[in-house]
Design a protein around this motif. Structure first.
Motif, PDB file in Angstrom:
ATOM      1  N   GLU A 189      25.825 -61.367 -25.714  1.00  0.00           N
ATOM      2  CA  GLU A 189      26.326 -62.695 -26.077  1.00  0.00           C
ATOM      3  C   GLU A 189      26.481 -63.587 -24.851  1.00  0.00           C
ATOM      4  N   LEU A 190      26.895 -62.984 -23.731  1.00  0.00           N
ATOM      5  CA  LEU A 190      27.134 -63.741 -22.500  1.00  0.00           C
ATOM      6  C   LEU A 190      25.894 -63.838 -21.612  1.00  0.00           C
ATOM      7  N   SER A 191      24.801 -63.253 -22.062  1.00  0.00           N
ATOM      8  CA  SER A 191      23.558 -63.195 -21.262  1.00  0.00           C
ATOM      9  C   SER A 191      23.796 -62.501 -19.933  1.00  0.00           C
ATOM     10  N   ALA A 192      24.647 -61.496 -19.941  1.00  0.00           N
ATOM     11  CA  ALA A 192      24.925 -60.725 -18.724  1.00  0.00           C
ATOM     12  C   ALA A 192      23.823 -59.692 -18.523  1.00  0.00           C
ATOM     13  N   THR A 193      23.467 -59.476 -17.278  1.00  0.00           N
ATOM     14  CA  THR A 193      22.469 -58.457 -16.968  1.00  0.00           C
ATOM     15  C   THR A 193      23.090 -57.229 -16.321  1.00  0.00           C
ATOM     16  N   ALA A 194      24.391 -57.293 -16.051  1.00  0.00           N
ATOM     17  CA  ALA A 194      25.083 -56.146 -15.472  1.00  0.00           C
ATOM     18  C   ALA A 194      26.572 -56.246 -15.795  1.00  0.00           C
ATOM     19  N   VAL A 195      27.237 -55.104 -15.765  1.00  0.00           N
ATOM     20  CA  VAL A 195      28.680 -55.077 -15.995  1.00  0.00           C
ATOM     21  C   VAL A 195      29.332 -54.108 -15.016  1.00  0.00           C
ATOM     22  N   ILE A 196      30.591 -54.349 -14.768  1.00  0.00           N
ATOM     23  CA  ILE A 196      31.446 -53.387 -14.072  1.00  0.00           C
ATOM     24  C   ILE A 196      32.583 -53.051 -15.024  1.00  0.00           C
ATOM     25  N   LEU A 197      32.748 -51.797 -15.314  1.00  0.00           N
ATOM     26  CA  LEU A 197      33.809 -51.343 -16.210  1.00  0.00           C
ATOM     27  C   LEU A 197      35.053 -51.028 -15.384  1.00  0.00           C
ATOM     28  N   VAL A 198      36.206 -51.384 -15.904  1.00  0.00           N
ATOM     29  CA  VAL A 198      37.465 -51.130 -15.194  1.00  0.00           C
ATOM     30  C   VAL A 198      38.520 -50.718 -16.203  1.00  0.00           C
ATOM     31  N   HIS A 199      39.250 -49.668 -15.905  1.00  0.00           N
ATOM     32  CA  HIS A 199      40.452 -49.405 -16.694  1.00  0.00           C
ATOM     33  C   HIS A 199      41.526 -48.805 -15.799  1.00  0.00           C
ATOM     34  N   ASN A 200      42.750 -48.866 -16.272  1.00  0.00           N
ATOM     35  CA  ASN A 200      43.891 -48.411 -15.480  1.00  0.00           C
ATOM     36  C   ASN A 200      44.472 -47.121 -16.042  1.00  0.00           C
ATOM     37  N   HIS A 201      45.121 -46.368 -15.178  1.00  0.00           N
ATOM     38  CA  HIS A 201      45.871 -45.180 -15.572  1.00  0.00           C
ATOM     39  C   HIS A 201      47.345 -45.436 -15.297  1.00  0.00           C
ATOM     40  N   PRO A 202      48.148 -45.715 -16.309  1.00  0.00           N
ATOM     41  CA  PRO A 202      49.574 -45.973 -16.086  1.00  0.00           C
ATOM     42  C   PRO A 202      50.311 -44.810 -15.412  1.00  0.00           C
ATOM     43  N   SER A 203      49.768 -43.610 -15.488  1.00  0.00           N
ATOM     44  CA  SER A 203      50.392 -42.465 -14.807  1.00  0.00           C
ATOM     45  C   SER A 203      50.368 -42.643 -13.294  1.00  0.00           C
ATOM     46  N   GLY A 204      49.469 -43.505 -12.799  1.00  0.00           N
ATOM     47  CA  GLY A 204      49.360 -43.742 -11.368  1.00  0.00           C
ATOM     48  C   GLY A 204      48.216 -43.005 -10.714  1.00  0.00           C
ATOM     49  N   ASP A 205      47.732 -41.932 -11.330  1.00  0.00           N
ATOM     50  CA  ASP A 205      46.649 -41.122 -10.775  1.00  0.00           C
ATOM     51  C   ASP A 205      45.308 -41.686 -11.240  1.00  0.00           C
ATOM     52  N   PRO A 206      44.473 -42.190 -10.320  1.00  0.00           N
ATOM     53  CA  PRO A 206      43.210 -42.804 -10.735  1.00  0.00           C
ATOM     54  C   PRO A 206      42.053 -41.826 -10.928  1.00  0.00           C
ATOM     55  N   THR A 207      42.334 -40.542 -10.942  1.00  0.00           N
ATOM     56  CA  THR A 207      41.266 -39.554 -11.120  1.00  0.00           C
ATOM     57  C   THR A 207      40.644 -39.679 -12.510  1.00  0.00           C
ATOM     58  N   PRO A 208      39.322 -39.797 -12.603  1.00  0.00           N
ATOM     59  CA  PRO A 208      38.699 -39.925 -13.931  1.00  0.00           C
ATOM     60  C   PRO A 208      38.796 -38.637 -14.735  1.00  0.00           C
ATOM     61  N   SER A 209      39.018 -38.792 -16.028  1.00  0.00           N
ATOM     62  CA  SER A 209      39.051 -37.635 -16.917  1.00  0.00           C
ATOM     63  C   SER A 209      37.640 -37.327 -17.400  1.00  0.00           C
ATOM     64  N   ARG A 210      37.475 -36.182 -18.028  1.00  0.00           N
ATOM     65  CA  ARG A 210      36.187 -35.837 -18.611  1.00  0.00           C
ATOM     66  C   ARG A 210      35.786 -36.869 -19.663  1.00  0.00           C
ATOM     67  N   ALA A 211      36.775 -37.344 -20.433  1.00  0.00           N
ATOM     68  CA  ALA A 211      36.491 -38.353 -21.455  1.00  0.00           C
ATOM     69  C   ALA A 211      36.044 -39.666 -20.820  1.00  0.00           C
ATOM     70  N   ASP A 212      36.650 -40.028 -19.686  1.00  0.00           N
ATOM     71  CA  ASP A 212      36.240 -41.248 -18.976  1.00  0.00           C
ATOM     72  C   ASP A 212      34.774 -41.165 -18.553  1.00  0.00           C
ATOM     73  N   ILE A 213      34.390 -40.020 -18.013  1.00  0.00           N
ATOM     74  CA  ILE A 213      33.018 -39.837 -17.520  1.00  0.00           C
ATOM     75  C   ILE A 213      32.023 -39.869 -18.680  1.00  0.00           C
ATOM     76  N   ASP A 214      32.345 -39.149 -19.756  1.00  0.00           N
ATOM     77  CA  ASP A 214      31.444 -39.100 -20.912  1.00  0.00           C
ATOM     78  C   ASP A 214      31.276 -40.483 -21.539  1.00  0.00           C
ATOM     79  N   MET A 215      32.378 -41.210 -21.673  1.00  0.00           N
ATOM     80  CA  MET A 215      32.316 -42.555 -22.269  1.00  0.00           C
ATOM     81  C   MET A 215      31.452 -43.483 -21.413  1.00  0.00           C
ATOM     82  N   THR A 216      31.591 -43.375 -20.101  1.00  0.00           N
ATOM     83  CA  THR A 216      30.811 -44.223 -19.197  1.00  0.00           C
ATOM     84  C   THR A 216      29.318 -43.924 -19.338  1.00  0.00           C
ATOM     85  N   LYS A 217      28.963 -42.657 -19.408  1.00  0.00           N
ATOM     86  CA  LYS A 217      27.557 -42.283 -19.559  1.00  0.00           C
ATOM     87  C   LYS A 217      26.992 -42.767 -20.894  1.00  0.00           C
ATOM     88  N   THR A 218      27.823 -42.792 -21.926  1.00  0.00           N
ATOM     89  CA  THR A 218      27.374 -43.299 -23.226  1.00  0.00           C
ATOM     90  C   THR A 218      27.078 -44.800 -23.149  1.00  0.00           C
TER      91      THR A 218
END
Length: 250
Positions: A189-218
Motif C-alpha cells: 500500500e505504501l509502495s515500500a521496497t524494504a522494511v525494518i521490523l522492530v519489537h520490544n521485550h518489556p522484560s528488558g532482555d532483548p534476546t530473540p525467542s525461537r518464535a521471534d526468529i520463526d516469525m521473521t523468516k515467515t
C-alpha cells in the motif's frame, strides 16, 4: 500527600501567586533560591553539568511551582532507575510515586513525547542504513520502556529512506500477534521496497525467542516474491537491543 490543585500547574504553566486584599508579600521559600541557581547552572554550563535528578527537577519546576522538587525527582529515579525510564514510564505508574500528581505525571509524558518526535525527526527522509545509530535511538525512545509488547514496522523506499513508521500490533507483556500477510499488504500500500521490523521485550532482555526468529523468516519468505526486502528485525530492551541480522539469524 498534597492535592493536585495545591501543588501543581499542569503543562508547564508557572504563575505568580495573587495576594488577597490586605495581605502583604511573604519571603520566598527556601527552595526558590535553589531553583534560580539550578536554572543558572543549566544556562551557563548546559545539561552535561547536571545530574539526572537535577534535570528532572528542572522539568518538575513548572508543574510543581510551590514545593521542593528534589525529593520528588530522587523518588522517581529510585522507583524507575534512570531519567529515560522515568520519561518512559506509564502515566499511572508515575502517579504512584509520592507527591507526583496528575499534572506532573502528564507533563513528564509530554516531555517524553517531544523527545520521541525529535528522535523521529533525525531519521525521517534520511537513508536509514547510513543513520543506524539514530534509528536505534529512535526505537529505544519509542519502545524501550513500554509495559506491553509492540510490533513496529519502518517502511522504506527504494533509496532506503523512511516512508512511514507504524505500530502494527500491541500485545501483552510477553507476546504480540504478528500477521505476515498484513505486513506485506501494508508495505505494498505504501509502495515500500524494504522494511525494518522492530519489537520490544518489556522484560528488558532483548534476546530473540525461537518464535521471534520463526516469525521473521515467515515474513521474509512472504515479502521476497513481491520485491520487498526485510533489512533487519531489531528487538529493543530496557538495557540494550539485538539485531537479528547482526546475530546472523536471518
Amino acid at each position: 500527600m498534597a492535592a493536585d490543585g495545591d501543588d501543581e500547574r499542569g503543562f508547564f504553566h508557572e504563575r505568580p501567586l495573587a495576594l488577597k486584599p490586605g495581605k502583604t508579600a511573604v519571603a520566598k521559600p527556601q527552595h526558590a533560591g535553589h531553583r534560580d541557581r539550578l536554572r543558572q547552572r543549566f544556562r551557563e554550563a548546559g545539561s552535561g553539568a547536571l545530574a539526572d535528578y537535577e534535570l528532572l527537577e528542572l522539568l518538575l519546576f513548572r508543574s510543581i511551582p510551590r514545593a521542593d522538587t528534589k525529593a520528588r525527582a530522587k523518588a522517581l529515579l529510585k522507583r524507575f532507575g534512570s531519567l529515560a525510564e522515568v520519561l518512559g514510564a506509564p502515566e499511572h505508574l508515575l502517579r504512584e510515586v509520592e507527591d507526583i500528581g496528575e499534572g506532573a505525571a502528564l507533563d513528564l509524558k509530554v516531555v517524553a513525547a517531544a523527545a520521541q518526535r525529535m528522535a523521529r525527526g533525525e531519521i525521517k527522509g534520511r537513508e536509514i542504513l547510513s543513520s543506524w545509530t539514530q534509528v536505534i535511538d529512535y526505537c529505544r525512545a519509542a519502545m524501550a520502556f513500554e509495559d506491553r509488547e509492540q510490533f513496529r514496522i519502518l517502511f522504506l523506499d527504494k533509496k532506503n529512506a523512511l516512508i512511514a513508521d507504524e505500530v502494527q500490533q500491541t500485545g501483552t507483556v510477553d507476546h504480540t500477534p504478528v500477521y505476515p500477510r498484513e505486513v506485506v499488504r501494508r508495505a505494498l500500500e505504501l509502495s515500500a521496497t524494504a522494511v525494518i521490523l522492530v519489537h520490544n521485550h518489556p522484560s528488558g532482555d532483548p534476546t530473540p525467542s525461537r518464535a521471534d526468529i520463526d516469525m521473521t523468516k515467515t515474513i521474509i519468505a512472504s515479502a521476497k516474491p513481491l520485491g520487498i526486502s526485510v533489512h533487519d528485525h531489531i528487538i529493543i530492551g530496557k538495557k540494550g537491543h539485538t539485531s537479528m541480522k547482526g546475530l546472523m539469524l536471518i
